[in-house]
Enzyme design. Structure first.
Site, PDB file in Angstrom:
ATOM      1  N   HIS A  67       1.586 -51.282  19.539  1.00 21.89           N
ATOM      2  CA  HIS A  67       1.352 -50.602  18.263  1.00 21.89           C
ATOM      3  C   HIS A  67      -0.117 -50.317  18.031  1.00 21.89           C
ATOM      4  CE1 HIS A  67       5.583 -51.543  17.649  1.00 21.89           C
ATOM      5  NE2 HIS A  67       5.549 -50.412  16.968  1.00 21.89           N
ATOM      6  N   GLU A  78      17.227 -47.998  20.083  1.00 25.60           N
ATOM      7  CA  GLU A  78      16.078 -48.550  20.805  1.00 25.60           C
ATOM      8  C   GLU A  78      16.407 -49.849  21.527  1.00 25.60           C
ATOM      9  OE1 GLU A  78      12.824 -48.964  18.047  1.00 25.60           O
ATOM     10  OE2 GLU A  78      14.086 -49.807  16.485  1.00 25.60           O
ATOM     11  N   ASP A  93      10.700 -48.874  22.467  1.00 28.66           N
ATOM     12  CA  ASP A  93      11.439 -50.125  22.569  1.00 28.66           C
ATOM     13  C   ASP A  93      12.581 -50.016  23.567  1.00 28.66           C
ATOM     14  OD1 ASP A  93      10.195 -52.100  20.983  1.00 28.66           O
ATOM     15  OD2 ASP A  93      10.691 -50.911  19.221  1.00 28.66           O
ATOM     16  N   CYS A 111      11.730 -40.198  18.809  1.00 28.97           N
ATOM     17  CA  CYS A 111      10.481 -40.413  18.070  1.00 28.97           C
ATOM     18  C   CYS A 111       9.561 -41.402  18.790  1.00 28.97           C
ATOM     19  CB  CYS A 111      10.766 -40.868  16.648  1.00 28.97           C
ATOM     20  SG  CYS A 111      11.613 -42.446  16.574  1.00 28.97           S
TER      21      CYS A 111
END
Ligand code: PEP
Ligand code: MG
Length: 585
Positions: free
Chosen positions: A199, A445, A469, A516
Site C-alpha cells: 500500500h 480478491e 490481493d 481495480c
C-alpha cells in the site's frame, strides 16, 4: 563516490534531488523547518529536555542498589557526560540555528554524523560507545515528545534550480505516513522494504512521483543530502552520479515531461478500441479531494475509493458518521454526476489502524490472513453500521455504489447485505434521504471468491477484481515483502486463469465487472485484459492516459488468438511467446 542500488520500480518517472533521510523507527521523528522567530523557543525546548534527562539520570543513580555492580554507576556517568558534550549539544543547536531544523530532526541528524565518525574508529571499545550516544539521544527525544513543538509545520520548499529538490529515503514508510507526504513537496521515494503492490507503493503511485522500493540497504548506504537519481521505471537509485550520468538522466527527465504533455491531448477523446468497443476508464482514489485529480485526468467515475485512508492517523478514535458523510459527499460532488464506488473499510495486513491495537490485532499470527477488511467490519458491527449509514446518506448527492472488500463466504455476503438493509431502515426511521437503489458489489480478491464466483453473481450487482490481493493470495506471496517480490507474478497462469474465469462467468450472468488492482493501470497488461474481455478499468489517475493510449491502438479481433494461446500456455517459454504475439497483434 558514485554507486548504484537496485530495487523494485513502483512509480514511473525520474527524480533527481537531495536525499532526505527519515530515521529508523526507534528514532522516528517529525522533520520540519521552523520559522526564524521560532529558533529561540526551539533551543529552549532542547535545553528543557536536556534538563529533564539529567534529572532522570540523577534519579537512576540515586536509586541504584548498594550492591549494584560499580559499572552501572559508571555507565550512568558516561551518559551524563554525553548529554553535556559539545559535539552533541552545540552542533545540534547549530543545526537548529543555521538550517532551521526542528530540534528532533537536528538531534537525529547530528546523531547520524557522530555515528559515521564512530564507525570509522578502529578501537572496538570506543566504537561501541556509539550505542551509548544513541541511548542518550533516545532519552532526549522521549523528553521532547512530552513537550511537543509549537512551531508550525513548514513544508520544505527546496529551490527548484540546481538539484535541491528532496527525495525521501527511509527503511520503510507506513501507508498512513505516506499519505502525509501528499501535501509536501518531495520529488521521489526510496525505501529499503516494500513490494510493487504494497500500500505504500500504491500511495506513492497515486502521488505520481517516481519511487523505488525494496532497495535493500538504501537507508544505510545513502547519506543525508547526497545527490541521488531515482529511476522509477527500472527501480534504480544512483547515488552521487558522475556528471555525464546526471546529464543523461536530466535529458531523459525532460523527454518524459514532453511525453506527458503529448498524452494530455488524448484527454477528451472517447475511449474505444480500433474496432469500436467502448471502454470505461475510472479512477482509484484514497482521499475525497483526489476526486478532483480524477476528473482532471478524464476519469468516467471513481472505480475504487479506498476509505480506510480516511480512518488512518486518527489515533484513538474512528471518524464519526458526520465526518465520514462529509468526506464521501465531497468526493461525490467533485465527481459531478459520474459514479463513485465507495469501498467499505479495508484495514489489516499492511494497513493497520492505530485503534486496532487493543483487539489483539497486533498479536495476530498472520495479519494478511486474519481479521482484515470485511472480516474486521463484521466483527465491529457498530463501526460498520456507522460507515454504511454515512455512505448511504452521501448517495443522495450523486450516483454511488458500495463495494465490499475480501469477501469469500456466502454467509459473509448475506450478513453484509442484511446490515446494509438495516442501515437503510435506520435512515428511513430517521427520515434521512438516500438512494434506495444504491448498487452493492464485491471485490474478487481471494482465489476462493473467483472460483466460486457464482455465489457472488447471484447476490450482488457488480464485481471488481482486486488483482493485488488476488495475486498475493493465489501465489501465497506477501505483497509487501521484498524478500519474495520476485515471485509476485501477475502473469502466472493460475492468476490469469482466475481472472479469465471471473470475467467469463460475470459476462455470462450479465453482471458488470471491472478490475481495480494495479494491473489495470499497467499499460503492458492492457492488451491482455482487453483480450480477456475487460471493458471497465479503474486505476490511479496518473495512469489513465497511458492506458488510454494503449486502448486506442488496440484491435480486439486481432487479440483473440494470442489471448487464447496465453491462457493455454503453462510453460514459461510458451507464455512468453504468446504474450509477445499479443504485443505485436
Ligand atoms: C486489490 O487488492 O487489488 C485492491 C484494489 O485493493 P487493495 O490494493 O486496496 O488491497
Ligand atoms: Mg485488496
Amino acid at each position: 563516490m558514485s554507486f548504484t542500488l537496485h530495487g523494485i520500480p513502483v512509480s514511473r518517472g525520474i527524480a533527481i534531488g537531495r536525499a532526505y533521510l527519515i530515521a529508523p523507527a526507534a528514532l522516528d521523528v517529525d522533520h520540519y523547518l521552523i520559522e526564524p522567530d521560532q529558533i529561540g523557543a526551539e533551543i529552549a525546548r532542547f535545553h528543557a529536555a536536556q534538563e529533564a534527562v539529567h534529572a532522570e539520570l540523577d534519579a537512576l543513580r540515586e536509586d541504584l542498589a548498594a550492591d549494584a555492580p560499580s559499572e552501572m554507576g559508571a555507565f550512568i556517568n558516561v551518559h551524563s557526560m554525553i548529554l553535556n558534550d559539545a559535539m552533541l549539544v552545540q552542533e545540534t543547536i547549530d543545526l537548529v540555528r543555521t538550517r532551521r531544523y526542528n530540534v528532533e530532526w537536528a538531534l537525529t541528524e547530528q546523531l547520524q554524523i557522530l555515528s559515521r565518525h564512530f564507525d570509522d574508529i578502529e578501537d572496538e571499545y570506543l566504537r561501541e560507545r556509539k550505542a551509548d550516544i544513541e541511548q542518550v539521544v533516545e532519552r532526549v527525544l522521549k523528553a521532547l515528545a512530552g513537550a511537543p513543538s509549537t512551531a508550525s509545520l513548514v513544508v520544505h520548499n527546496a529551490a527548484s534550480n540546481g538539484h535541491n529538490e528532496m527525495i525521501v529515503v527511509a527503511h520503510d514508510i507506513a501507508p498512513a505516513d505516506m499519505l502525509q507526504f501528499k501535501t509536501q513537496a518531495f520529488k521521489g521515494f526510496v525505501t529499503d522494504l516494500g513490494g510493487r503492490t504494497s500500500h505504500t507503493a500504491i500511495v506513492a503511485r497515486s502521488l505520481g512521483i517516481p519511487a523505488s522500493v525494496g532497495v535493500q540497504q538504501a537507508s544505510a548506504l545513502i547519506r543525508q543530502n547526497d545527490l541521488i537519481i531515482v529511476d522509477g521505471d527500472h527501480g534504480i537509485v544512483i547515488v552521487d552520479p558522475a556528471p555525464i550520468v546526471l546529464e543523461e538522466y536530466s535529458y531523459r527527465q525532460s523527454e518524459k515531461v514532453l511525453e506527458q504533455r503529448k498524452l494530455q491531448r488524448l484527454k477528451f477523446s472517447p475511449t474505444q478500441t480500433l474496432d469500436g468497443t467502448k471502454i470505461e476508464l475510472c479512477a482509484n482514489i484514497e482521499l475525497p479531494d483526489d476526486a478532483q485529480t480524477a476528473v482532471e485526468a478524464g476519469a468516467m467515475g471513481v472505480g475504487l475509493f479506498r476509505t480506510e485512508f480516511l480512518f488512518m492517523n486518527h489515533k484513538n478514535r474512528l471518524p464519526e458518521e458526520e465526518e465520514q458523510f462529509e468526506a464521501y459527499k465531497r468526493a461525490i460532488e467533485l465527481m459531478n454526476g459520474r459514479p463513485v464506488t465507495i469501498r467499505t473499510i479495508d484495514v489489516g495486513a499492511d494497513k493497520p489502524l492505530d485503534s486496532m491495537g487493543g483487539d489483539g490485532y497486533e498479536t495476530a499470527p498472520n495479519p494478511a490472513l486474519g481479521l482484515r477488511a470485511i472480516r474486521w467490519s463484521l466483527s465491529e458491527p457498530q463501526m460498520f453500521m456507522t460507515q454504511l449509514r454515512a455512505i448511504l446518506r452521501a448517495s443522495a448527492f450523486g450516483p454511488t455504489k458500495i463495494l465490499i472488500p475480501m469477501l469469500a463466504h456466502a454467509q459473509e455476503i448475506d450478513q453484509t447485505l442484511d446490515l446494509i438493509q438495516e442501515a437503510k431502515r435506520q435512515l428511513d426511521d430517521a427520515g434521512i434521504a438516500y438512494d434506495p437503489n444504491v448498487q452493492v458489489g464485491a471485490m474478487i480478491e481471494i482465489p476462493a471468491a473467483a472460483i466460486a464466483v457464482r455465489l457472488f453473481l447471484k447476490r450482488l450487482d457488480f464485481l471488481s477484481i482486486g488483482t493485488n490481493d488476488l495475486i498475493q493470495y493465489t501465489l501465497a506471496i506477501d505483497r509487501a515483502d521484498n524478500a519474495v517480490a520476485h515471485l509476485y507474478d501477475p502473469l502466472h497462469p493460475a492468476v490469469l486463469n482466475l481472472i479469465a474465469f471471473t470475467l467469463r462467468e460475470a459476462k455470462r450472468a450479465g453482471v458488470p465487472v471491472s478490475i481495480c488492482g494495479e494491473m489495470a493501470g499497467d499499460p503492458t497488461a492492457t492488451r491482455l485484459l482487453l483480450g480477456l474481455g475487460l471493458t471497465e478499468f479503474s486505476m490511479h489517475p496518473s495512469q489513465l492516459l497511458v492506458v488510454k493510449q494503449e486502448i486506442l491502438r488496440s484491435n480486439l479481433k486481432a487479440f483473440e488468438k494470442p489471448v487464447a494461446d496465453v491462457l493455454a500456455a503453462y510453460e514459461p517459454a510458451e507464455l512468453a511467446t504468446a504474450l509477445a504475439q499479443l504485443q505485436k497483434a
